[in-house]
Scaffold this active site. Structure first.
Site, PDB file in Angstrom:
ATOM      1  N   ASN A   6      -5.042   1.360  -6.167  1.00 30.93           N
ATOM      2  CA  ASN A   6      -6.204   1.722  -5.411  1.00 30.93           C
ATOM      3  C   ASN A   6      -5.970   3.422  -5.317  1.00 30.93           C
ATOM      4  O   ASN A   6      -5.219   3.902  -4.408  1.00 30.93           O
ATOM      5  CB  ASN A   6      -6.017   1.183  -3.901  1.00 30.93           C
ATOM      6  CG  ASN A   6      -6.977   1.569  -3.086  1.00 30.93           C
ATOM      7  OD1 ASN A   6      -8.047   2.348  -3.390  1.00 30.93           O
ATOM      8  ND2 ASN A   6      -7.133   1.206  -1.704  1.00 30.93           N
ATOM      9  N   LYS A   8      -8.098   5.259  -4.137  1.00 27.70           N
ATOM     10  CA  LYS A   8      -8.885   5.667  -2.928  1.00 27.70           C
ATOM     11  C   LYS A   8      -9.841   6.788  -3.372  1.00 27.70           C
ATOM     12  O   LYS A   8     -10.428   6.883  -4.389  1.00 27.70           O
ATOM     13  CB  LYS A   8      -7.868   6.052  -1.860  1.00 27.70           C
ATOM     14  CG  LYS A   8      -7.040   4.889  -1.470  1.00 27.70           C
ATOM     15  CD  LYS A   8      -6.215   5.250  -0.255  1.00 27.70           C
ATOM     16  CE  LYS A   8      -5.200   3.936  -0.045  1.00 27.70           C
ATOM     17  NZ  LYS A   8      -4.332   4.065   1.107  1.00 27.70           N
ATOM     18  N   HIS A  92     -10.569  -3.509   2.835  1.00 29.01           N
ATOM     19  CA  HIS A  92      -9.412  -2.715   2.978  1.00 29.01           C
ATOM     20  C   HIS A  92      -9.582  -2.068   4.411  1.00 29.01           C
ATOM     21  O   HIS A  92     -10.342  -1.882   5.176  1.00 29.01           O
ATOM     22  CB  HIS A  92      -9.511  -1.435   1.886  1.00 29.01           C
ATOM     23  CG  HIS A  92      -8.173  -0.697   1.842  1.00 29.01           C
ATOM     24  ND1 HIS A  92      -7.864   0.163   2.775  1.00 29.01           N
ATOM     25  CD2 HIS A  92      -7.079  -0.747   1.192  1.00 29.01           C
ATOM     26  CE1 HIS A  92      -6.575   0.773   2.689  1.00 29.01           C
ATOM     27  NE2 HIS A  92      -6.217   0.407   1.509  1.00 29.01           N
ATOM     28  N   GLU A  94      -9.021   0.723   5.544  1.00 30.11           N
ATOM     29  CA  GLU A  94      -9.672   2.068   5.830  1.00 30.11           C
ATOM     30  C   GLU A  94     -11.063   1.573   5.812  1.00 30.11           C
ATOM     31  O   GLU A  94     -11.907   2.481   6.503  1.00 30.11           O
ATOM     32  CB  GLU A  94      -9.449   2.883   4.490  1.00 30.11           C
ATOM     33  CG  GLU A  94      -7.900   3.270   4.752  1.00 30.11           C
ATOM     34  CD  GLU A  94      -7.194   3.824   3.437  1.00 30.11           C
ATOM     35  OE1 GLU A  94      -8.039   3.977   2.425  1.00 30.11           O
ATOM     36  OE2 GLU A  94      -5.857   4.049   3.251  1.00 30.11           O
ATOM     37  N   GLU A 164      -1.664  -5.865   3.713  1.00 26.70           N
ATOM     38  CA  GLU A 164      -1.238  -4.476   4.066  1.00 26.70           C
ATOM     39  C   GLU A 164      -1.170  -3.850   5.536  1.00 26.70           C
ATOM     40  O   GLU A 164      -2.258  -3.553   6.109  1.00 26.70           O
ATOM     41  CB  GLU A 164      -2.417  -3.577   3.404  1.00 26.70           C
ATOM     42  CG  GLU A 164      -2.678  -3.896   1.765  1.00 26.70           C
ATOM     43  CD  GLU A 164      -3.179  -2.504   1.337  1.00 26.70           C
ATOM     44  OE1 GLU A 164      -2.513  -1.991   0.137  1.00 26.70           O
ATOM     45  OE2 GLU A 164      -4.276  -2.032   1.689  1.00 26.70           O
ATOM     46  N   GLY A 170       0.241   4.856   3.726  1.00 25.84           N
ATOM     47  CA  GLY A 170       0.218   6.128   3.498  1.00 25.84           C
ATOM     48  C   GLY A 170       1.343   7.091   4.334  1.00 25.84           C
ATOM     49  O   GLY A 170       1.182   8.033   4.724  1.00 25.84           O
ATOM     50  N   SER A 210       2.864   1.796   1.236  1.00 25.22           N
ATOM     51  CA  SER A 210       3.916   2.798   0.976  1.00 25.22           C
ATOM     52  C   SER A 210       4.966   2.188  -0.118  1.00 25.22           C
ATOM     53  O   SER A 210       6.179   2.358  -0.317  1.00 25.22           O
ATOM     54  CB  SER A 210       4.782   3.260   2.017  1.00 25.22           C
ATOM     55  OG  SER A 210       3.884   3.971   2.780  1.00 25.22           O
TER      56      SER A 210
HETATM   57  P1  13P Z   1       0.007   3.748   0.287  1.00 26.89           P
HETATM   58  O1  13P Z   1       0.525   3.002  -1.060  1.00 26.89           O
HETATM   59  O2  13P Z   1      -0.626   5.098  -0.093  1.00 26.89           O
HETATM   60  O3  13P Z   1       0.680   3.408   1.595  1.00 26.89           O
HETATM   61  O4  13P Z   1      -1.469   2.895   0.385  1.00 26.89           O
HETATM   62  C1  13P Z   1      -1.445   1.460   0.329  1.00 26.89           C
HETATM   63  C2  13P Z   1      -3.038   0.945   0.404  1.00 26.89           C
HETATM   64  O5  13P Z   1      -3.819   1.314   1.038  1.00 26.89           O
HETATM   65  C3  13P Z   1      -3.360   0.395  -1.190  1.00 26.89           C
HETATM   66  O6  13P Z   1      -4.500  -0.001  -0.887  1.00 26.89           O
END
Ligand code: 13P
Length: 247
Positions: A6, A8, A92, A94, A164, A170, A210
């Site tokens: 992803n 982002k 997601h 976010e 997740e 992150g 992560s």
């Molecule tokens: P990170 O791997 O940067 O923690 O992000 C995970 C994520 O949100 C994947 O959709």
């Protein structure tokens, strides 16, 4: 095993092309692992060109639940398929946190993805506060019930779930393999109940939060962890390829 990147809101079109080539070269032949990259909308077509003829598949990070209409700024399932997408990330954290995405909205989008032959990667996960309050399973269970209401994948390849934990995204803090396995087993149980054991067992449940080359193998080694949804580490071809190899 399925490993999805992803990206982002990273990479302009040139950088997306470069990263896509880098991923395809670094991954090479992924064997039994399904590999997906999910760039920003504007780079989907460019990335589709770069990964054509490679085992890497294309996904989007979101979509609207309608085919077309007066929905300024939105992108529809037919647009995604015309850009070469096979997958779409839905719900997601976010999107839930910053853009008001709800389980009911995710549910409508899953139906729409299925109607257009897209494979939804449906994200669930609890916040730190919810975990500390002992409510992680209740929260994730609720997200599953409401977002999968009425969903009937015609085969287990048509639906992917990503666990997740919000506190691991992150942050550099990863769920321990035990924590991941515990929640994945819970999710598997719920999927078995809804879809029957044969389908439930075959559905991919990804872990995200992560995941790095150094921790991927241990996470993927757990019984109910069927791959990963990778954020930060998917932005470096070699790191992403190392995670794919761990799969
Ligand atoms: P990170 O791997 O940067 O923690 O992000 C995970 C994520 O949100 C994947 O959709």
């Amino acid at each position: 095993m399925l490993v999805a990147g992803n990206w982002k809101m990273h990479t302009d079109i040139d950088a997306a092309r470069t990263l896509a080539r880098d991923v395809a070269d670094s991954v090479g032949d992924p064997g039994d692992v399904t590999v997906v990259v999910c760039p920003p909308f504007v780079s989907l077509s460019a990335v589709a060109e770069e990964i054509a003829g490679t085992p890497v598949a294309l996904g989007a990070q979101n979509m609207h639940a309608e085919d077309a209409g007066a929905f300024t700024g939105e992108v529809s399932a037919p647009m995604l398929t015309s850009a070469g997408c096979r997958y779409v990330i839905l719900g997601h954290s976010e999107r839930r946190q910053y853009f008001g995405e709800t389980d009911e909205g995710v549910c409508a989008k899953i139906a729409q993805a299925h109607a257009h032959g897209l494979i939804p990667i449906v994200c669930v996960g609890e916040t730190l506060e919810e975990r500390k309050g002992g409510r992680a399973e209740e929260v994730v269970g609720g997200q599953l019930v409401h977002s999968l209401r009425g969903v009937t994948p015609d085969n287990p390849d048509r639906l992917v779930i990503a666990y997740e934990p919000v506190w691991a995204i992150g942050t550099g803090e990863t769920a321990t393999p035990d924590q991941a396995q515990e929640m994945h087993a819970f999710i598997r149980g719920r999927l078995n109940e809804q879809f029957g054991e044969k389908t439930g067992r075959a559905l991919h449940i990804l872990y995200g939060g992560s995941v790095k080359p150094g921790n991927a193998a241990e996470l993927f080694g757990r019984a109910d962890v069927d791959g990963g949804l990778i954020g930060g580490a998917s932005l470096k071809g070699e790191d992403f390829a190392a995670i794919v190899r761990a799969g």
